[in-house]
Design an enzyme around this catalytic site. Structure first.
Site, PDB file in Angstrom:
ATOM      1  N   GLY A   1      12.069   4.016   7.984  1.00  0.00           N
ATOM      2  CA  GLY A   1      11.582   5.372   8.203  1.00  0.00           C
ATOM      3  C   GLY A   1      11.560   5.746   9.678  1.00  0.00           C
ATOM      4  O   GLY A   1      11.265   4.912  10.536  1.00  0.00           O
TER       5      GLY A   1
ATOM      6  N   SER B   1       0.055   3.979   5.355  1.00  0.00           N
ATOM      7  CA  SER B   1      -0.849   3.137   4.567  1.00  0.00           C
ATOM      8  C   SER B   1      -2.241   3.121   5.192  1.00  0.00           C
ATOM      9  O   SER B   1      -3.226   2.855   4.509  1.00  0.00           O
ATOM     10  CB  SER B   1      -0.307   1.707   4.488  1.00  0.00           C
ATOM     11  OG  SER B   1       1.001   1.720   3.966  1.00  0.00           O
ATOM     12  N   ARG B   2      -2.304   3.383   6.502  1.00  0.00           N
ATOM     13  CA  ARG B   2      -3.604   3.346   7.180  1.00  0.00           C
ATOM     14  C   ARG B   2      -4.436   4.610   6.929  1.00  0.00           C
ATOM     15  O   ARG B   2      -5.631   4.615   7.196  1.00  0.00           O
ATOM     16  CB  ARG B   2      -3.413   3.154   8.693  1.00  0.00           C
ATOM     17  CG  ARG B   2      -2.925   1.749   9.055  1.00  0.00           C
ATOM     18  CD  ARG B   2      -2.842   1.571  10.559  1.00  0.00           C
ATOM     19  NE  ARG B   2      -2.460   0.207  10.916  1.00  0.00           N
ATOM     20  CZ  ARG B   2      -1.195  -0.212  11.031  1.00  0.00           C
ATOM     21  NH1 ARG B   2      -0.192   0.621  10.811  1.00  0.00           N
ATOM     22  NH2 ARG B   2      -0.935  -1.463  11.364  1.00  0.00           N
TER      23      ARG B   2
ATOM     24  N   GLY C   1       6.140   8.104   1.323  1.00  0.00           N
ATOM     25  CA  GLY C   1       7.052   7.785   2.425  1.00  0.00           C
ATOM     26  C   GLY C   1       7.915   6.579   2.062  1.00  0.00           C
ATOM     27  O   GLY C   1       9.146   6.612   2.182  1.00  0.00           O
ATOM     28  N   HIS C   2       7.268   5.531   1.570  1.00  0.00           N
ATOM     29  CA  HIS C   2       8.011   4.342   1.141  1.00  0.00           C
ATOM     30  C   HIS C   2       8.977   4.694   0.001  1.00  0.00           C
ATOM     31  O   HIS C   2      10.116   4.243  -0.029  1.00  0.00           O
ATOM     32  CB  HIS C   2       7.057   3.256   0.621  1.00  0.00           C
ATOM     33  CG  HIS C   2       6.093   2.733   1.643  1.00  0.00           C
ATOM     34  ND1 HIS C   2       4.743   2.964   1.578  1.00  0.00           N
ATOM     35  CD2 HIS C   2       6.274   1.968   2.749  1.00  0.00           C
ATOM     36  CE1 HIS C   2       4.126   2.368   2.584  1.00  0.00           C
ATOM     37  NE2 HIS C   2       5.038   1.756   3.319  1.00  0.00           N
TER      38      HIS C   2
ATOM     39  N   GLN D   1       3.174  -9.559  13.337  1.00  0.00           N
ATOM     40  CA  GLN D   1       3.430  -8.296  14.032  1.00  0.00           C
ATOM     41  C   GLN D   1       2.147  -7.536  14.347  1.00  0.00           C
ATOM     42  O   GLN D   1       2.177  -6.462  14.922  1.00  0.00           O
ATOM     43  CB  GLN D   1       4.411  -7.414  13.256  1.00  0.00           C
ATOM     44  CG  GLN D   1       3.832  -6.726  12.028  1.00  0.00           C
ATOM     45  CD  GLN D   1       4.885  -5.932  11.285  1.00  0.00           C
ATOM     46  OE1 GLN D   1       5.822  -6.488  10.720  1.00  0.00           O
ATOM     47  NE2 GLN D   1       4.750  -4.602  11.285  1.00  0.00           N
TER      48      GLN D   1
ATOM     49  N   ALA E   1       0.869  -1.188   0.000  1.00  0.00           N
ATOM     50  CA  ALA E   1       0.000   0.000   0.000  1.00  0.00           C
ATOM     51  C   ALA E   1       0.903   1.235   0.000  1.00  0.00           C
ATOM     52  O   ALA E   1       0.833   2.089   0.873  1.00  0.00           O
ATOM     53  CB  ALA E   1      -0.961  -0.006   1.188  1.00  0.00           C
TER      54      ALA E   1
ATOM     55  N   LYS F   1       9.368   7.465  10.795  1.00  0.00           N
ATOM     56  CA  LYS F   1       7.938   7.423  11.126  1.00  0.00           C
ATOM     57  C   LYS F   1       7.709   6.369  12.217  1.00  0.00           C
ATOM     58  O   LYS F   1       6.948   6.575  13.157  1.00  0.00           O
ATOM     59  CB  LYS F   1       7.143   7.085   9.857  1.00  0.00           C
ATOM     60  CG  LYS F   1       5.756   6.556  10.059  1.00  0.00           C
ATOM     61  CD  LYS F   1       4.808   7.668  10.292  1.00  0.00           C
ATOM     62  CE  LYS F   1       3.373   7.264  10.501  1.00  0.00           C
ATOM     63  NZ  LYS F   1       3.025   5.892  10.504  1.00  0.00           N
TER      64      LYS F   1
HETATM   65  P1  AMP Z   1       5.272  -0.164   6.422  1.00  0.00           P
HETATM   66  O1  AMP Z   1       4.886  -0.538   5.026  1.00  0.00           O
HETATM   67  O2  AMP Z   1       4.270   0.675   7.127  1.00  0.00           O
HETATM   68  O3  AMP Z   1       5.752  -1.348   7.229  1.00  0.00           O
HETATM   69  O4  AMP Z   1       6.539   0.783   6.271  1.00  0.00           O
HETATM   70  C1  AMP Z   1       7.675   0.360   5.586  1.00  0.00           C
HETATM   71  C2  AMP Z   1       8.785   1.352   5.838  1.00  0.00           C
HETATM   72  O5  AMP Z   1       8.395   2.636   5.378  1.00  0.00           O
HETATM   73  C3  AMP Z   1       9.110   1.503   7.338  1.00  0.00           C
HETATM   74  O6  AMP Z   1      10.522   1.623   7.496  1.00  0.00           O
HETATM   75  C4  AMP Z   1       8.407   2.789   7.680  1.00  0.00           C
HETATM   76  O7  AMP Z   1       8.989   3.472   8.780  1.00  0.00           O
HETATM   77  C5  AMP Z   1       8.575   3.583   6.407  1.00  0.00           C
HETATM   78  N1  AMP Z   1       7.577   4.642   6.334  1.00  0.00           N
HETATM   79  C6  AMP Z   1       6.233   4.510   6.458  1.00  0.00           C
HETATM   80  N2  AMP Z   1       5.633   5.711   6.396  1.00  0.00           N
HETATM   81  C7  AMP Z   1       6.620   6.631   6.230  1.00  0.00           C
HETATM   82  C8  AMP Z   1       6.656   8.056   6.116  1.00  0.00           C
HETATM   83  N3  AMP Z   1       5.533   8.792   6.143  1.00  0.00           N
HETATM   84  N4  AMP Z   1       7.844   8.659   5.968  1.00  0.00           N
HETATM   85  C9  AMP Z   1       8.995   7.936   5.940  1.00  0.00           C
HETATM   86  N5  AMP Z   1       9.031   6.586   6.049  1.00  0.00           N
HETATM   87  C10 AMP Z   1       7.871   5.946   6.197  1.00  0.00           C
END
Ligand code: AMP
Length: 279
Positions: A147, A186-187, A36-37, A61, A32, A149
């Site tokens: 991130g 993503s949420r 950010g990704h 998780q 998703a 984040k």
């Molecule tokens: P996730 O898909 O939510 O597990 O995130 C995958 C990676 O993307 C993780 O390292 C997150 O910290 C990073 N990430 C998610 N959202 C952001 C954001 N808004 N800015 C920077 N990195 C992000």
């Protein structure tokens, strides 16, 4: 761009590329995808010869079954986005591929996991550590990008790599925000129009705290910001605190000898959002 679903093919492909002398950057995600990704992928592309992105919604998780079930899954769109962005290889395994048997590992990250997300989401960081360790063994990257984040997650991964002596450099990347300040997540697509309007108040509150550093007692500043947020419709703050960004130990004074960061987790309706800001 190659899209692979099996551990064997992915590992073989990456070993071959490394054998040719190529450096490998890795970005683990749950898909998703948003900007950010993509910012992590951009960092990886600029640092490495080859960039690998994994897309895997890691069931172990999630401590909340409904959150896992409702987590957005958009694999085809994600692959198109990654292809356009210059990714070389996507690893998108099934749950059975990643977890053919019972998960036995149990990690202890000490004080790093006893606060914030670790305290409110039992088992969450163990699930993160298990999947990241397995992904590192499959993708064998020189560098991996996470991130800020998920700041606590970044600290946990740094600790995991140290504990397990893994030969990978962990690179933390800044939070990417929407124009109105909401941290991309993503949420966010699950927020209603009303909730989406209120959501930027979360970042606003962190900025208010940053503006009050050194003025007034820490707990009073936090109490007042929490009260303001909780008065908005649908918001229920789970925690709002200031912590040392290295140890994640909560602080009660504006200690100038420490690098401080404000952290928040809040429900907005059904959706749980997190954010943080260096103060
Ligand atoms: P996730 O898909 O939510 O597990 O995130 C995958 C990676 O993307 C993780 O390292 C997150 O910290 C990073 N990430 C998610 N959202 C952001 C954001 N808004 N800015 C920077 N990195 C992000």
């Amino acid at each position: 761009m190659k899209i692979l679903e099996t551990i064997k093919e992915t590992k073989e492909t990456i070993l071959r590329l490394k054998g040719e002398g190529k450096s490998v950057g890795f970005v683990p995600t749950m898909g998703a995808l948003h900007e950010g990704h993509l910012s992590l992928l951009e960092e990886s592309i600029s640092d490495n010869d080859v960039s690998v992105v994994s897309i895997f919604v890691n069931p172990i998780q999630f401590n909340n079954k409904a959150d896992l079930e409702k987590y957005p899954r958009t694999l085809e769109d994600d692959c198109n986005i990654l292809d356009d962005a210059g990714c070389d290889l996507v690893f998108a395994p099934s749950v059975d591929e990643m977890y053919p048997g019972k998960v036995q590992e149990h990690y202890d990250f000490g004080d790093l996991e006893r606060v914030m997300e670790g305290a409110h989401r039992p088992g969450h960081f163990n699930g993160v550590a298990v999947v990241v360790k397995r992904l590192f063994e499959i993708c064998i990257p020189h560098r991996a990008y996470f991130g800020e984040k998920d700041y606590q997650q970044l600290r946990i991964i740094q600790s995991l790599v140290e504990m397990e002596n893994m030969p990978v450099e962990i690179i933390g990347c800044p939070i990417v925000r929407e124009d109105d300040g909401l941290a991309m997540s993503s949420r966010n697509v699950r927020l209603s129009a009303e909730e989406r309007k209120i959501a930027p108040s979360i970042y606003q509150s962190l900025k208010n705290i940053r503006g009050q550093v050194g003025n007034g007692a820490v707990n009073e500043v936090l109490r007042s910001e929490k009260e303001k947020l909780n008065s908005l419709p649908g918001i229920k703050v789970e925690y709002l605190l200031i912590a040392d960004e290295d140890t994640l130990e909560t602080v009660n004074t504006w200690d100038e000898t420490k690098k401080l960061r404000a952290f928040i987790a809040t429900f907005l309706g059904e959706i749980r959002l997190i954010d943080n800001l260096k103060v």
